[in-house]
Design a protein around this motif. Structure first.
Motif, PDB file in Angstrom:
ATOM      1  N   ASN A 223       0.801  -1.229   0.000  1.00  0.00           N
ATOM      2  CA  ASN A 223       0.000   0.000   0.000  1.00  0.00           C
ATOM      3  C   ASN A 223       0.831   1.274   0.000  1.00  0.00           C
ATOM      4  O   ASN A 223       0.316   2.367   0.203  1.00  0.00           O
ATOM      5  CB  ASN A 223      -0.960   0.007   1.198  1.00  0.00           C
ATOM      6  CG  ASN A 223      -0.249  -0.046   2.530  1.00  0.00           C
ATOM      7  OD1 ASN A 223       0.974   0.077   2.607  1.00  0.00           O
ATOM      8  ND2 ASN A 223      -1.023  -0.244   3.588  1.00  0.00           N
ATOM      9  N   ALA A 224       2.163   1.146  -0.246  1.00  0.00           N
ATOM     10  CA  ALA A 224       3.026   2.330  -0.275  1.00  0.00           C
ATOM     11  C   ALA A 224       4.233   2.043  -1.157  1.00  0.00           C
ATOM     12  O   ALA A 224       4.543   0.888  -1.473  1.00  0.00           O
ATOM     13  CB  ALA A 224       3.476   2.706   1.138  1.00  0.00           C
ATOM     14  N   ILE A 225       4.929   3.114  -1.546  1.00  0.00           N
ATOM     15  CA  ILE A 225       6.163   3.020  -2.300  1.00  0.00           C
ATOM     16  C   ILE A 225       7.230   3.862  -1.607  1.00  0.00           C
ATOM     17  O   ILE A 225       6.909   4.741  -0.805  1.00  0.00           O
ATOM     18  CB  ILE A 225       5.996   3.517  -3.762  1.00  0.00           C
ATOM     19  CG1 ILE A 225       5.467   4.956  -3.780  1.00  0.00           C
ATOM     20  CG2 ILE A 225       5.110   2.580  -4.562  1.00  0.00           C
ATOM     21  CD1 ILE A 225       5.450   5.590  -5.164  1.00  0.00           C
ATOM     22  N   VAL A 241       0.039   4.532  -1.930  1.00  0.00           N
ATOM     23  CA  VAL A 241      -0.272   4.382  -3.354  1.00  0.00           C
ATOM     24  C   VAL A 241      -1.711   4.760  -3.677  1.00  0.00           C
ATOM     25  O   VAL A 241      -2.061   4.946  -4.846  1.00  0.00           O
ATOM     26  CB  VAL A 241      -0.014   2.935  -3.828  1.00  0.00           C
ATOM     27  CG1 VAL A 241       1.442   2.580  -3.653  1.00  0.00           C
ATOM     28  CG2 VAL A 241      -0.926   1.941  -3.095  1.00  0.00           C
ATOM     29  N   THR A 244      -3.137   6.858  -6.805  1.00  0.00           N
ATOM     30  CA  THR A 244      -2.020   7.090  -7.727  1.00  0.00           C
ATOM     31  C   THR A 244      -1.941   5.949  -8.742  1.00  0.00           C
ATOM     32  O   THR A 244      -2.559   4.893  -8.560  1.00  0.00           O
ATOM     33  CB  THR A 244      -0.675   7.163  -6.970  1.00  0.00           C
ATOM     34  OG1 THR A 244      -0.273   5.831  -6.599  1.00  0.00           O
ATOM     35  CG2 THR A 244      -0.794   8.024  -5.728  1.00  0.00           C
ATOM     36  N   TYR A 246       0.289   3.966  -8.971  1.00  0.00           N
ATOM     37  CA  TYR A 246       1.026   2.876  -8.335  1.00  0.00           C
ATOM     38  C   TYR A 246       0.126   1.947  -7.510  1.00  0.00           C
ATOM     39  O   TYR A 246       0.629   1.029  -6.855  1.00  0.00           O
ATOM     40  CB  TYR A 246       2.121   3.447  -7.426  1.00  0.00           C
ATOM     41  CG  TYR A 246       3.123   4.283  -8.174  1.00  0.00           C
ATOM     42  CD1 TYR A 246       4.114   3.694  -8.957  1.00  0.00           C
ATOM     43  CD2 TYR A 246       3.073   5.678  -8.122  1.00  0.00           C
ATOM     44  CE1 TYR A 246       5.033   4.463  -9.653  1.00  0.00           C
ATOM     45  CE2 TYR A 246       4.000   6.458  -8.821  1.00  0.00           C
ATOM     46  CZ  TYR A 246       4.960   5.840  -9.590  1.00  0.00           C
ATOM     47  OH  TYR A 246       5.871   6.605 -10.292  1.00  0.00           O
ATOM     48  N   ASP A 247      -1.165   2.175  -7.558  1.00  0.00           N
ATOM     49  CA  ASP A 247      -2.095   1.363  -6.769  1.00  0.00           C
ATOM     50  C   ASP A 247      -2.504   0.121  -7.563  1.00  0.00           C
ATOM     51  O   ASP A 247      -3.394   0.170  -8.412  1.00  0.00           O
ATOM     52  CB  ASP A 247      -3.324   2.186  -6.387  1.00  0.00           C
ATOM     53  CG  ASP A 247      -4.186   1.489  -5.342  1.00  0.00           C
ATOM     54  OD1 ASP A 247      -3.927   0.301  -5.048  1.00  0.00           O
ATOM     55  OD2 ASP A 247      -5.111   2.146  -4.811  1.00  0.00           O
ATOM     56  N   ARG A 249      -3.327  -2.722  -5.829  1.00  0.00           N
ATOM     57  CA  ARG A 249      -3.838  -3.603  -4.773  1.00  0.00           C
ATOM     58  C   ARG A 249      -5.009  -4.451  -5.218  1.00  0.00           C
ATOM     59  O   ARG A 249      -5.159  -5.600  -4.756  1.00  0.00           O
ATOM     60  CB  ARG A 249      -4.221  -2.765  -3.546  1.00  0.00           C
ATOM     61  CG  ARG A 249      -3.013  -2.172  -2.821  1.00  0.00           C
ATOM     62  CD  ARG A 249      -3.436  -1.275  -1.682  1.00  0.00           C
ATOM     63  NE  ARG A 249      -4.154  -0.091  -2.174  1.00  0.00           N
ATOM     64  CZ  ARG A 249      -4.712   0.817  -1.393  1.00  0.00           C
ATOM     65  NH1 ARG A 249      -4.628   0.692  -0.063  1.00  0.00           N
ATOM     66  NH2 ARG A 249      -5.330   1.865  -1.907  1.00  0.00           N
ATOM     67  N   TYR A 259       6.936   1.620 -15.451  1.00  0.00           N
ATOM     68  CA  TYR A 259       7.185   1.587 -14.007  1.00  0.00           C
ATOM     69  C   TYR A 259       8.611   1.151 -13.699  1.00  0.00           C
ATOM     70  O   TYR A 259       9.188   0.302 -14.366  1.00  0.00           O
ATOM     71  CB  TYR A 259       6.212   0.627 -13.324  1.00  0.00           C
ATOM     72  CG  TYR A 259       4.779   1.078 -13.355  1.00  0.00           C
ATOM     73  CD1 TYR A 259       4.279   1.946 -12.382  1.00  0.00           C
ATOM     74  CD2 TYR A 259       3.903   0.640 -14.352  1.00  0.00           C
ATOM     75  CE1 TYR A 259       2.955   2.369 -12.404  1.00  0.00           C
ATOM     76  CE2 TYR A 259       2.584   1.051 -14.386  1.00  0.00           C
ATOM     77  CZ  TYR A 259       2.113   1.907 -13.408  1.00  0.00           C
ATOM     78  OH  TYR A 259       0.804   2.316 -13.447  1.00  0.00           O
ATOM     79  N   TRP A 263       7.936  -1.139  -4.115  1.00  0.00           N
ATOM     80  CA  TRP A 263       6.723  -1.178  -3.300  1.00  0.00           C
ATOM     81  C   TRP A 263       7.066  -1.662  -1.897  1.00  0.00           C
ATOM     82  O   TRP A 263       7.938  -2.527  -1.716  1.00  0.00           O
ATOM     83  CB  TRP A 263       5.688  -2.114  -3.911  1.00  0.00           C
ATOM     84  CG  TRP A 263       4.739  -1.455  -4.861  1.00  0.00           C
ATOM     85  CD1 TRP A 263       3.424  -1.165  -4.654  1.00  0.00           C
ATOM     86  CD2 TRP A 263       5.033  -0.984  -6.193  1.00  0.00           C
ATOM     87  NE1 TRP A 263       2.885  -0.543  -5.752  1.00  0.00           N
ATOM     88  CE2 TRP A 263       3.851  -0.422  -6.712  1.00  0.00           C
ATOM     89  CE3 TRP A 263       6.174  -0.970  -6.979  1.00  0.00           C
ATOM     90  CZ2 TRP A 263       3.788   0.136  -7.985  1.00  0.00           C
ATOM     91  CZ3 TRP A 263       6.128  -0.417  -8.252  1.00  0.00           C
ATOM     92  CH2 TRP A 263       4.929   0.129  -8.738  1.00  0.00           C
TER      93      TRP A 263
END
Length: 367
Positions: A223-225, A241, A244, A246-247, A249, A259, A263
């Motif tokens: 859930n984060a980068i 994320v 964004t 980058y999500d 999930r 990309y 992560w």
């Protein structure tokens, strides 16, 4: 991670029907050429009773190929690379390789350990000549029961690429009859040092010559980068994320965004859990990736430039593969809040990576 890499053309990967009769699990070894200075390279072939086959090369302790079935039982090689050793020697591209001593980035090639600053020969994947460019020793090849495996070893001397301590590294690849490929990295040292090992395979679940992976569906539970600057060096910030691009999930198409990011799977090494899942809707192949490491670097093949010719004369172009590297966070030695990459004498570093393969018949599949 930015680097020059092999690249490839559109063209369907060759496929063969799975045999009707059961095959025996086996492990065999053979010569695979030699380097310019005469070091002999071997290749070990692991085959399970379903015909799934992994080929592991002693140059870079690399995964050279992996044949797995699609939803119709047809086998295809899903690993980008070359048919012979010369392709791997022609340029540094990390194809299928073990990367380290420190996988990913050490900003500006410098870090401080126990109050002393060390300068490396490069900032990416272990320096100018990392573990990916070494000829490892094949120390054990075996098949026992439902598994076949190979263990390779490399001893990196004190001062190699600027790292301190003699680091003894083993990489064990194990293929099971359950279509699971496991890589276990183990390292020990005779002086305090840093270590972070991972595998840098270029994957395409449609087949290594099948073209773009943009329609393959990726899930990353993280859930984060770890945010980066313009040079892809971590800033130290951990960014959610949600909302964004980058999500991943809930699962989404890889697409064409290019990309290259880490992560956050966990804030520390934990018990093995699923850190990514990829599904190719055309072949039905599904790969779920399990790891003990806190980070996962995902690259979507944006550095492939269409110049080298790979297996079966395929040219690999931008977006023709993805890379998933379970590891510590990049540049951890320069960011204490990221945890620790320190390894001391008497301690053992271990990174266990598991790839589980299944097929999706068009309905949801558990993998």
């Amino acid at each position: 991670m930015k680097h020059a890499v092999l690249l490839g053309a559109i063209g369907m990967a060759s496929a063969v029907m799975l045999p009707v009769t059961a095959m025996a699990t086996q492990a065999t070894r053979a010569p695979f050429g030699q380097t310019a200075d005469g070091r002999k390279v071997e290749i070990v072939t692991l085959t399970n009773d379903r015909g799934v086959q992994a080929r592991v090369m002693s140059y870079g302790a690399s995964l050279q190929s992996l044949l797995v079935p699609d939803r119709n039982g047809k086998l295809a090689d899903i690993v980008l690379g070359y048919d012979n050793l010369q392709g791997y020697l022609a340029r540094r591209q990390y194809a299928g390789a073990t990367v380290g001593r420190y996988a990913n980035r050490i900003a500006h090639g410098k870090f401080t350990l126990d109050g002393k600053t060390y300068s490396l020969t490069g900032s990416l994947n272990g320096g100018a000549k990392g573990l990916d460019q070494q000829v490892w020793s094949v120390v054990e090849v075996k098949h026992q029961g439902s598994t076949a495996s190979v263990t390779l070893q490399y001893v990196s001397p004190d001062g190699d690429q600027g790292y301190l301590g003699t680091l003894t590294v083993t990489a064990t690849y194990t293929l099971g009859d359950d279509n699971q490929l496991k890589i276990v990295y183990v390292a020990t040292t005779d002086k305090p040092t840093i270590v972070n090992l991972s595998n840098h395979t270029y994957w395409n679940l449609a087949g290594e010559g099948a073209g773009s992976v943009k329609d393959q569906v990726l899930t990353i539970p993280g859930n984060a980068i770890t945010a980066v600057d313009a040079h892809l060096n971590p800033t130290g910030d951990i960014v959610p994320v949600a909302g964004t691009p980058y999500d991943f999930r809930s699962g989404r198409l890889i697409g064409g965004h290019g990309y290259d990011m880490n992560w956050v799977s966990s804030r520390k090494a934990v018990e093995s859990r699923m850190v990514a899942r990829v599904m190719d809707p055309h072949s039905g192949r599904v790969m779920s990736l399990w790891s003990t490491e806190p980070g996962l670097q995902f690259c979507s093949g944006n550095v492939l430039d269409g110049t080298p010719v790979g297996k079966d004369h395929h040219v690999y172009r931008k977006g023709d593969a993805f890379v998933l590297e379970p590891q510590l966070f990049p540049d951890t030695p320069n960011h204490p809040d990221f945890g620790s990459a320190r390894l001391a004498p008497g301690e053992t570093y271990r990174n266990t990576i598991v790839y589980r393969f299944a097929t999706d018949s068009g309905r949801n599949v558990k993998s």
